[in-house]
Design a protein around this motif. Structure first.
Motif, PDB file in Angstrom:
ATOM      1  N   PRO A  33      -5.751   7.110  -8.114  1.00 53.09           N
ATOM      2  CA  PRO A  33      -5.692   5.651  -7.913  1.00 53.09           C
ATOM      3  C   PRO A  33      -6.611   5.196  -6.775  1.00 53.09           C
ATOM      4  N   TYR A  38      -4.702   1.631   2.383  1.00 51.77           N
ATOM      5  CA  TYR A  38      -3.291   1.903   2.627  1.00 51.77           C
ATOM      6  C   TYR A  38      -2.761   1.005   3.739  1.00 51.77           C
ATOM      7  N   HIS A 111      -5.213   9.932   2.740  1.00 53.06           N
ATOM      8  CA  HIS A 111      -4.457   9.171   1.741  1.00 53.06           C
ATOM      9  C   HIS A 111      -3.111   8.789   2.333  1.00 53.06           C
ATOM     10  N   GLY A 112      -2.699   7.569   2.019  1.00 53.31           N
ATOM     11  CA  GLY A 112      -1.407   7.149   2.548  1.00 53.31           C
ATOM     12  C   GLY A 112      -1.406   7.169   4.064  1.00 53.31           C
ATOM     13  N   CYS A 115      -1.682  12.047   4.591  1.00 55.98           N
ATOM     14  CA  CYS A 115      -1.990  13.101   3.616  1.00 55.98           C
ATOM     15  C   CYS A 115      -3.500  13.278   3.511  1.00 55.98           C
ATOM     16  N   THR A 173      -3.249  17.139  -0.238  1.00 56.45           N
ATOM     17  CA  THR A 173      -3.344  17.104  -1.700  1.00 56.45           C
ATOM     18  C   THR A 173      -4.714  17.609  -2.115  1.00 56.45           C
ATOM     19  N   TYR A 274       2.416  12.819 -13.054  1.00 57.58           N
ATOM     20  CA  TYR A 274       2.160  11.385 -13.117  1.00 57.58           C
ATOM     21  C   TYR A 274       2.543  10.867 -14.497  1.00 57.58           C
ATOM     22  N   TYR A 301       6.338  10.910 -11.516  1.00 56.09           N
ATOM     23  CA  TYR A 301       5.739  10.046 -10.492  1.00 56.09           C
ATOM     24  C   TYR A 301       5.082   8.887 -11.235  1.00 56.09           C
ATOM     25  N   CYS A 349       1.559  13.784  -3.542  1.00 56.98           N
ATOM     26  CA  CYS A 349       1.820  12.404  -3.961  1.00 56.98           C
ATOM     27  C   CYS A 349       3.286  12.003  -3.844  1.00 56.98           C
ATOM     28  N   CYS A 352       3.997  11.599  -0.259  1.00 59.31           N
ATOM     29  CA  CYS A 352       3.201  10.481   0.285  1.00 59.31           C
ATOM     30  C   CYS A 352       3.816   9.143  -0.125  1.00 59.31           C
ATOM     31  N   GLY A 353       4.050   8.962  -1.435  1.00 58.50           N
ATOM     32  CA  GLY A 353       4.741   7.777  -1.935  1.00 58.50           C
ATOM     33  C   GLY A 353       3.937   6.491  -1.965  1.00 58.50           C
ATOM     34  N   ALA A 354       2.664   6.504  -1.598  1.00 55.78           N
ATOM     35  CA  ALA A 354       1.907   5.248  -1.457  1.00 55.78           C
ATOM     36  C   ALA A 354       1.555   4.592  -2.792  1.00 55.78           C
ATOM     37  N   CYS A 355       1.538   5.355  -3.888  1.00 54.82           N
ATOM     38  CA  CYS A 355       1.092   4.809  -5.173  1.00 54.82           C
ATOM     39  C   CYS A 355       2.245   4.489  -6.124  1.00 54.82           C
TER      40      CYS A 355
HETATM   41  S1  SF4 Z   1       0.333   9.100  -3.753  1.00 51.53           S
HETATM   42 FE1  SF4 Z   1      -0.748   9.361  -1.828  1.00 51.53          FE
HETATM   43  S2  SF4 Z   1      -1.784  11.345  -2.027  1.00 51.53           S
HETATM   44 FE2  SF4 Z   1      -1.230  10.672  -4.089  1.00 51.53          FE
HETATM   45  S3  SF4 Z   1      -3.036   9.609  -4.880  1.00 51.53           S
HETATM   46 FE3  SF4 Z   1      -1.633   8.084  -3.983  1.00 51.53          FE
HETATM   47  S4  SF4 Z   1      -2.362   7.842  -1.897  1.00 51.53           S
HETATM   48 FE4  SF4 Z   1      -3.213   9.753  -2.681  1.00 51.53          FE
END
Ligand code: SF4
Length: 372
Positions: A33, A38, A111-112, A115, A173, A274, A301, A349, A352-355
């Protein structure tokens, strides 16, 4: 009235934010994604907000920076001020170089909230066969020279070292495009995992397609992977074939075999897939797929798919927001019913939980902070 941050997060993940007037920069393409930045919501939840996708420029949400020092933005829903967002700053290690003189942001990115993420191999056999997953942007970042084709264990180790010293990395990741090999890229992971685990105690998540031989899963675990993502994107065979013409040739039967074996090796809560929202699959079918995964100790997820710029993909507009929210609630109830807690996931992921908002329902206590 109290703001429901979980609902807001879902809204932002689906509609994005029109970033006009704010000179933000970020990851425009690549695996997963992309096309966003973030932010932390006031309840502490991190969200990967789409800013540069085909939909975000039409979003009713917009932002206005009001505190440079603390990276604080006001979030508006049309004319109404909703809340404050805190931007996760661009890490300093991005501007450093590896010992072989590659900019570190070309090797791995933050990420997030914490991560460190990297695509160890930036090409995919399905792109060369004209069978790429319609939503995927993995080779676009290579074409735009914002990354390199293959990352070495040494390069990743140097970036991990800097990101830990900067205090921005707590887990990792590692994903890959699929090479034309039956191990689906697993053998590229092993020397990297061994080197990183030799030097660091950071938990590591890997993502790949189901390898033909399930023993490979054991080799990945013994090389040092802590969690694994085997992503089917959907469990609806017709949608799978339409949206992922190359990957679907593996067949969902193989995915199920490798999910089961991965749970045996990695343990429950450490295996995920996913499931993408917006591929044209009905919510009932997506719910059925999520329930199947949960009943086999795999964490679904669920992520709203993005219409990444420069791809031909247009995600199916999500009209029924409340139904989507109820789907997440139902999936969460099913996770609890089967005693599967995404918060136990060690890396990647799910942690992390961001998506996605899959984990947000568990953080009920966080929600109550708003009452003060
Ligand atoms: S959940 Fe976090 S680690 Fe996974 S793709 Fe989204 S931002 Fe990146």
């Amino acid at each position: 009235m109290l703001l429901d941050y979980t609902k807001l997060k879902l809204n932002l993940l689906i509609d994005g934010v029109n970033p006009e007037n704010e000179n933000l920069i970020g990851r425009m393409s690549g695996a997963g994604p992309t096309g966003g930045r973030y932010f932390l919501l006031e309840n502490g939840s991190c969200v990967n907000i789409p800013l540069w996708t085909k939909n975000s420029k039409y979003s009713r949400f917009w932002i206005k920076k009001f505190d440079d020092q603390n990276n604080l933005f006001q979030l508006f829903d049309d004319k109404k001020l909703i809340t404050t967002l805190k931007l996760i700053p661009r890490p300093k290690f991005y501007d450093l170089n590896t010992s072989d003189n590659i900019k570190m942001s070309k090797i791995a990115m933050l990420h997030g909230e914490n991560c460190l993420a990297s695509t160890i191999y930036q090409k995919c056999i399905y792109w060369s066969q004209g069978k790429a997953c319609e939503f995927c942007g993995i080779e676009l970042s290579l074409r735009s020279n914002s990354t390199i084709l293959e990352k070495t264990a040494k390069q990743l180790s140097e970036v991990l070292d800097k990101s830990i010293k900067e205090g921005v990395c707590e887990h990792m990741t590692l994903t890959t495009g699929t090479p034309n090999t039956s191990d689906k890229g697993a053998k590229k992971f092993m020397p990297i995992l061994k080197e990183l685990k030799r030097k660091f105690s950071v938990p590591i998540h890997i993502q790949l397609e189901p390898p033909e031989n399930q023993i490979i899963i054991e080799d990945l675990y013994s090389s040092g992977a802590d969690t694994i993502g085997i992503h089917a994107e959907t469990l609806d065979p017709l949608i799978f074939h339409k949206i992922c013409p190359g990957k679907s040739e593996i067949g969902l039967k193989k995915f199920k075999e490798i999910w089961n074996y991965s749970v045996e090796i990695f343990g429950k809560e450490q295996v995920s897939s996913y499931l993408l929202l917006g591929l044209g699959e009905s919510l009932e079918s997506l719910q059925k797929g999520a329930h199947y995964l949960i009943e086999h100790d795999v964490i679904p997820y669920i992520v709203p798919v993005r219409s990444i710029l420069e791809t031909n993909f247009e995600n199916v507009q999500q009209k029924n927001f409340q139904q989507i929210y109820n789907l997440y609630k139902d999936v969460n109830n099913h996770l609890k019913k089967h005693n599967l807690d995404p918060r136990q996931n060690k890396a990647g992921c799910v942690r992390c939980g961001a998506c996605s908002i899959i984990t947000d329902f568990y953080n009920i206590k966080i929600e109550s902070k708003n009452e003060n």
